[in-house]
Design a protein around this motif. Structure first.
Motif, short mmCIF file in Angstrom:
data_model
loop_
_atom_site.label_atom_id
_atom_site.label_comp_id
_atom_site.label_asym_id
_atom_site.label_seq_id
_atom_site.Cartn_x
_atom_site.Cartn_y
_atom_site.Cartn_z
N ARG A 165 -86.86 -70.67 -62.79
CA ARG A 165 -86.88 -71.93 -63.26
C ARG A 165 -88.17 -72.87 -62.64
NH1 ARG A 165 -81.68 -71.85 -61.80
NH2 ARG A 165 -80.11 -70.85 -63.38
N GLN A 195 -82.80 -72.55 -74.93
CA GLN A 195 -83.41 -73.51 -74.14
C GLN A 195 -84.70 -72.81 -73.61
OE1 GLN A 195 -82.85 -76.68 -73.09
NE2 GLN A 195 -81.19 -76.83 -74.80
N ASP A 230 -82.63 -78.84 -65.77
CA ASP A 230 -81.49 -79.43 -64.73
C ASP A 230 -80.11 -79.08 -65.52
OD1 ASP A 230 -83.65 -80.03 -63.20
OD2 ASP A 230 -83.76 -81.99 -64.16
N ARG A 231 -80.02 -78.47 -66.53
CA ARG A 231 -78.64 -78.32 -67.32
C ARG A 231 -77.79 -77.37 -66.34
NH1 ARG A 231 -77.33 -77.03 -73.57
NH2 ARG A 231 -75.14 -76.79 -73.27
N VAL A 232 -78.53 -76.37 -66.13
CA VAL A 232 -77.88 -75.49 -65.11
C VAL A 232 -78.75 -75.02 -63.94
CG1 VAL A 232 -76.87 -73.09 -64.77
CG2 VAL A 232 -76.18 -74.27 -66.76
N THR A 233 -78.27 -75.20 -62.77
CA THR A 233 -79.09 -74.96 -61.51
C THR A 233 -78.42 -73.72 -60.80
OG1 THR A 233 -78.01 -76.66 -60.39
CG2 THR A 233 -79.92 -77.08 -61.39
N SER A 258 -76.93 -72.27 -77.70
CA SER A 258 -77.52 -73.49 -77.28
C SER A 258 -78.39 -73.35 -75.98
CB SER A 258 -76.94 -74.62 -77.36
OG SER A 258 -75.89 -74.54 -76.43
N LEU A 259 -77.83 -72.71 -74.96
CA LEU A 259 -78.27 -72.31 -73.72
C LEU A 259 -79.32 -71.28 -73.91
CD1 LEU A 259 -75.30 -72.70 -71.44
CD2 LEU A 259 -77.37 -74.43 -71.55
N SER A 308 -83.96 -77.64 -70.99
CA SER A 308 -83.36 -78.60 -70.18
C SER A 308 -83.27 -77.77 -68.69
CB SER A 308 -82.11 -78.94 -70.71
OG SER A 308 -82.30 -79.44 -72.01
N VAL A 354 -78.46 -71.04 -68.01
CA VAL A 354 -79.72 -71.00 -68.76
C VAL A 354 -79.97 -69.43 -68.38
CG1 VAL A 354 -81.88 -71.45 -68.64
CG2 VAL A 354 -80.40 -73.15 -68.40
N ASP A 372 -71.94 -70.90 -68.92
CA ASP A 372 -72.64 -72.08 -69.37
C ASP A 372 -73.90 -71.65 -68.05
OD1 ASP A 372 -71.54 -73.19 -71.17
OD2 ASP A 372 -70.27 -74.72 -69.95
#
Length: 368
Positions: free
Chosen positions: A223, A306, A248-251, A302-303, A246, A359, A357
């Motif tokens: 990322r 991204q 920062d949605r999953v890190t 949706s992920l 996004s 990315v 959940d």
């Protein structure tokens, strides 16, 4: 005392003092640290093992004498890292490229008073090996590479005779080998260093002119670098820039696997048909240490959407995806020298548990 009684007594004494009669020490932590533990903060005896699949490609080990750590790669991807202890002054561990010559789960030293060396993997015939041993936080062995007991067991079970092991030290090897990152800095087949070049300016992706036609495929997504790298049978075959909607949605470090019912399109079909008509895989999250409680869900559309990749790169990747293909997503930069951040270990295969959940990078309707 009769001769028979003396013989029996001697036999009993021999059995009592045999190596097998001594309790073998246990060294290091019994469980893996979380995968996002900064590697440079691993205390002596600590280790990380993200998971493994023996069928997922060639394995290689890089031992950094400078860091007093060992890194394990499967199909080009970092799957484990551990604190170690190598040879002290006068018994220095030799540097170079080695292969595992012999494996012995219950080995006892022929040189040092029958000292136990569990999960031994011999590198030289004159006494240098990987095995479980003392881990004081500095070099203290007689030349071997000491590992935590449980890590040594996992590595022993995962490896094969002939596995490549590179022992490196600052000043004698490239920085990428002395301070390894998420991508393997060596060729798993030969042990020679490999270059990990950046994409040319203005180029969004590249693909190998003559990639391997067989072997498992795995991918790493950074990322931080906005980059994905594809390996086949331990060889990098392609890389591409990506856009992440996004970030920062999953890190953190996450791993994913293509679900079992996906049928990849033939390469010719992928080149000729509109992308929207081609089959797209469902990605399932893999559980890794530190994220076990979120086990078991498909990654949401949706992920998936991204992450955007160029159409041309997607057409190259799609025919290679099959059930069991692994993708790892990480916040780390893909080369240690490109970042001041601690490198995070990344997981490989092993859907023992699952994560939700996250990315990921399958080819998507949104075109990385």
């Amino acid at each position: 005392m009769s001769r028979t009684a003396i013989t029996l007594l001697l036999l009993i004494v021999t059995l009592l003092v045999s190596p097998a009669s001594f309790a073998v020490p246990y060294w290091g932590e019994k469980q893996s640290s979380p995968v996002d533990t900064p590697i440079d903060q691993l205390p002596p005896g600590a280790w990380i093992w993200g998971g493994d699949n023996r069928h997922a490609g060639p394995m290689a080990v890089v031992v950094s004498l400078t860091e007093q750590r060992a890194y394990v790669y499967r199909n080009g991807i970092l799957i484990g890292v551990t604190s170690i202890s190598t040879g002290r002054e006068g018994y220095e561990t030799p540097t170079g490229v080695f292969t595992v010559l012999q494996k012995d789960k219950d080995h006892y030293s022929n040189l040092y008073g029958n000292a136990p060396m569990p999960y031994q993997q011999r590198l030289t015939w004159d006494g240098v090996a990987l095995h479980a041993g003392g881990l004081p936080g500095y070099p203290e062995s007689h030349g071997c590479v000491h590992l935590p007991t449980e890590f040594a067991r996992l590595l022993f079970d995962a490896s094969n005779l002939g596995m490549t092991v590179v022992v490196a030290e600052a000043g004698q090897a490239p920085i990428s080998v002395v301070h390894p990152g998420p991508l393997s800095p060596i060729d798993a087949h030969t042990g020679s260093g490999v270059e990990i070049p950046l994409l040319d300016s203005g180029s969004s992706w590249r693909w190998a002119m003559d990639p391997p036609s067989e072997g498992p495929v795995s991918m790493v997504l950074s990322r931080s670098d906005r980059l994905i790298v594809v390996y086949r049978n331990g060889v990098e075959i392609g890389r591409s820039r990506v856009e992440i909607g996004s970030p920062d949605r999953v890190t953190g470090t996450r791993a994913y696997i293509v679900e079992g019912h996906f049928h990849p399109p033939p390469a010719r079909e992928s080149d000729e048909m509109p992308l929207r008509t081609l089959p797209m895989p469902t990605w399932i999250a893999i559980g890794v240490p530190g994220y076990e409680s979120t086990a078991g869900h498909p990654v949401s559309t949706s992920l998936v959407n991204q992450v955007v990749v160029p159409d041309g790169f997607k057409r190259k990747v799609l025919p290679l995806l099959e059930p069991g293909t692994v993708l790892v997503a990480t916040d780390a930069h893909l080369t240690a020298e490109n970042s001041g951040e601690p490198i995070r270990v990344i997981d490989s295969v092993g859907p023992r548990s699952w994560l939700d959940d996250a990315v990921t990078l399958p080819p998507s309707a949104a075109d990385r």
